[in-house]
Design a protein around this motif. Structure first.
Motif, mmCIF file in Angstrom:
data_model
loop_
_atom_site.group_PDB
_atom_site.id
_atom_site.type_symbol
_atom_site.label_atom_id
_atom_site.label_comp_id
_atom_site.label_asym_id
_atom_site.label_seq_id
_atom_site.Cartn_x
_atom_site.Cartn_y
_atom_site.Cartn_z
ATOM 1 N N GLY A 234 -43.686 27.789 0.898
ATOM 2 C CA GLY A 234 -43.073 27.136 2.046
ATOM 3 C C GLY A 234 -42.713 25.694 1.735
ATOM 4 O O GLY A 234 -42.722 25.271 0.572
ATOM 5 N N ARG A 235 -42.427 24.944 2.798
ATOM 6 C CA ARG A 235 -42.074 23.525 2.654
ATOM 7 C C ARG A 235 -42.893 22.678 3.622
ATOM 8 O O ARG A 235 -43.199 23.116 4.735
ATOM 9 N N VAL A 236 -43.245 21.482 3.173
ATOM 10 C CA VAL A 236 -44.036 20.565 3.982
ATOM 11 C C VAL A 236 -43.201 20.099 5.177
ATOM 12 O O VAL A 236 -42.054 19.675 5.019
ATOM 13 N N ILE A 237 -43.798 20.192 6.372
ATOM 14 C CA ILE A 237 -43.094 19.738 7.577
ATOM 15 C C ILE A 237 -43.768 18.529 8.213
ATOM 16 O O ILE A 237 -43.153 17.835 9.030
ATOM 17 N N SER A 238 -45.044 18.270 7.849
ATOM 18 C CA SER A 238 -45.709 17.079 8.376
ATOM 19 C C SER A 238 -46.870 16.691 7.472
ATOM 20 O O SER A 238 -47.524 17.560 6.876
ATOM 21 N N VAL A 239 -47.115 15.390 7.359
ATOM 22 C CA VAL A 239 -48.207 14.859 6.548
ATOM 23 C C VAL A 239 -48.933 13.802 7.375
ATOM 24 O O VAL A 239 -48.296 12.856 7.868
ATOM 25 N N LYS A 240 -50.244 13.986 7.554
ATOM 26 C CA LYS A 240 -51.035 13.023 8.318
ATOM 27 C C LYS A 240 -52.225 12.550 7.487
ATOM 28 O O LYS A 240 -52.857 13.330 6.775
ATOM 29 N N LYS A 241 -52.494 11.260 7.603
ATOM 30 C CA LYS A 241 -53.650 10.666 6.938
ATOM 31 C C LYS A 241 -54.647 10.263 8.010
ATOM 32 O O LYS A 241 -54.411 9.334 8.778
ATOM 33 N N PHE A 248 -55.413 14.832 2.905
ATOM 34 C CA PHE A 248 -54.331 14.828 3.876
ATOM 35 C C PHE A 248 -54.419 16.050 4.791
ATOM 36 O O PHE A 248 -54.922 17.113 4.399
ATOM 37 N N THR A 249 -53.908 15.891 6.005
ATOM 38 C CA THR A 249 -53.687 17.032 6.887
ATOM 39 C C THR A 249 -52.199 17.369 6.786
ATOM 40 O O THR A 249 -51.341 16.641 7.301
ATOM 41 N N ILE A 250 -51.906 18.468 6.088
ATOM 42 C CA ILE A 250 -50.514 18.820 5.775
ATOM 43 C C ILE A 250 -50.172 20.166 6.409
ATOM 44 O O ILE A 250 -50.907 21.147 6.256
ATOM 45 N N LYS A 251 -49.064 20.198 7.124
ATOM 46 C CA LYS A 251 -48.556 21.432 7.691
ATOM 47 C C LYS A 251 -47.361 21.922 6.878
ATOM 48 O O LYS A 251 -46.509 21.131 6.466
ATOM 49 N N VAL A 252 -47.334 23.228 6.662
ATOM 50 C CA VAL A 252 -46.294 23.850 5.835
ATOM 51 C C VAL A 252 -45.552 24.898 6.650
ATOM 52 O O VAL A 252 -46.181 25.723 7.338
ATOM 53 N N ARG A 253 -44.237 24.859 6.585
ATOM 54 C CA ARG A 253 -43.418 25.913 7.187
ATOM 55 C C ARG A 253 -43.297 27.048 6.184
ATOM 56 O O ARG A 253 -42.735 26.893 5.100
ATOM 57 N N LEU A 254 -43.887 28.206 6.509
ATOM 58 C CA LEU A 254 -43.897 29.336 5.585
ATOM 59 C C LEU A 254 -42.481 29.859 5.339
ATOM 60 O O LEU A 254 -41.650 29.912 6.260
ATOM 61 N N ALA A 255 -42.223 30.254 4.104
ATOM 62 C CA ALA A 255 -40.885 30.731 3.732
ATOM 63 C C ALA A 255 -40.613 32.134 4.261
ATOM 64 O O ALA A 255 -39.468 32.477 4.565
#
Length: 288
Positions: A234-241, A248-255
């Protein structure tokens, strides 16, 4: 038969009228060039529409074998792709002398084989989601094999019968996928949570010193025997510190569009059992 004769006798006048009308139209068309041309042009138009409709219906019922053929062809193309990738990596890291590479090198066997399958049942709104495939032991499927869709990673085979397989979806609360950022190779783990929707998952264990950007591509790491390295996740859609976390708290949009999952490929790694047994042996020795 008696009813047929009774019907004809009852409507004899109307039937005679229809016959005479048809005969009159025939004489009119046959003996007048303008009417003849108009009739045959109109007839050709309607016949063409009927034939087109017939062709569409026939093509519709041929979709299943056509799709199956395309899946088999795509499986061979995926194998060729990984064969070329493996050859490129071997050349890059000095395992193959690029001067000595022969044209038939692409025909050399690779450990990965792709087996096409159709999804015949799928869940994506539960806490623990699975999907069912129309292939089983007779097709060479074993529990523990990785499963990918054309877009990317889909799941792992959980159980197998003679003709069917149950796959643990990526949308499963206990499913983990070893991953990395394509841009810099930083490793992490993709995990779906029931609080996420069917298109979103988390990329965990990425340390704070790493630069992560929205839009970064997440791919398989190759750190386990399920999936070859480099398959899309997938691709990263948000990154939070967050201040209370060391990652990191990283959200991924699944392909993979799990709501429209249709055809997939089961990955048969010929070296999977050898690798797993060796790693389990080492792990068991350390536990002791």
């Amino acid at each position: 038969m008696r009813n047929l004769f009774a019907f004809i006798y009852r409507y004899r006048a109307f039937l005679v009228f229809l016959i005479l009308e048809a005969f009159s139209i025939y004489l009119l068309v046959q003996n007048n060039s303008y009417q003849n041309a108009a009739f045959y042009n109109s007839a050709n138009t309607y016949v063409g529409k009927v034939l087109e409709m017939q062709s569409n219906v026939t093509d519709y019922f041929r979709l299943i074998p056509v799709n199956q053929a395309l899946v088999r062809e795509n499986a061979h193309l995926k194998e060729d792709l990984f064969r070329q990738r493996q050859l490129a990596e071997d050349t890059t890291f000095g395992r193959v002398d690029s001067v000595l590479v022969k044209p038939d090198s692409l025909n050399q066997p690779i450990p990965y084989k792709f087996i096409g399958a159709k999804v015949i049942k799928n869940s994506f709104r539960l806490r623990e989601n699975y999907f069912t495939l129309n292939v089983g032991k007779k097709d060479g499927i074993r529990a523990g094999m990785g499963v990918v869709a054309p877009e990317g990673v889909a799941g792992r085979v959980k159980s197998v019968s003679a003709n069917y397989s149950i796959v643990t979806s990526v949308l499963h609360s206990k499913a983990l996928v070893s991953a990395k950022l394509k841009r810099d190779g930083t490793f992490g783990t993709v995990k779906w949570s029931p609080t996420d929707d069917e298109l979103t998952a988390s990329l965990d264990y990425v340390p704070l010193h790493v630069k992560v950007f929205k839009g970064d591509t997440v791919i398989t790491s190759g750190y386990n025997s399920l999936f070859p390295e480099g398959i899309m996740i997938g691709r990263v859609i948000s990154v939070k510190k967050e201040s209370d976390k060391s990652f990191f708290t990283i959200k991924v949009r699944l392909a993979v569009p799990f709501t429209r999952l249709n055809f997939v490929y089961v990955i048969d790694n010929a070296r999977q059992a050898e690798r797993d047994s060796l790693e389990n042996l080492v792990k068991g020795g350390e536990d002791e």
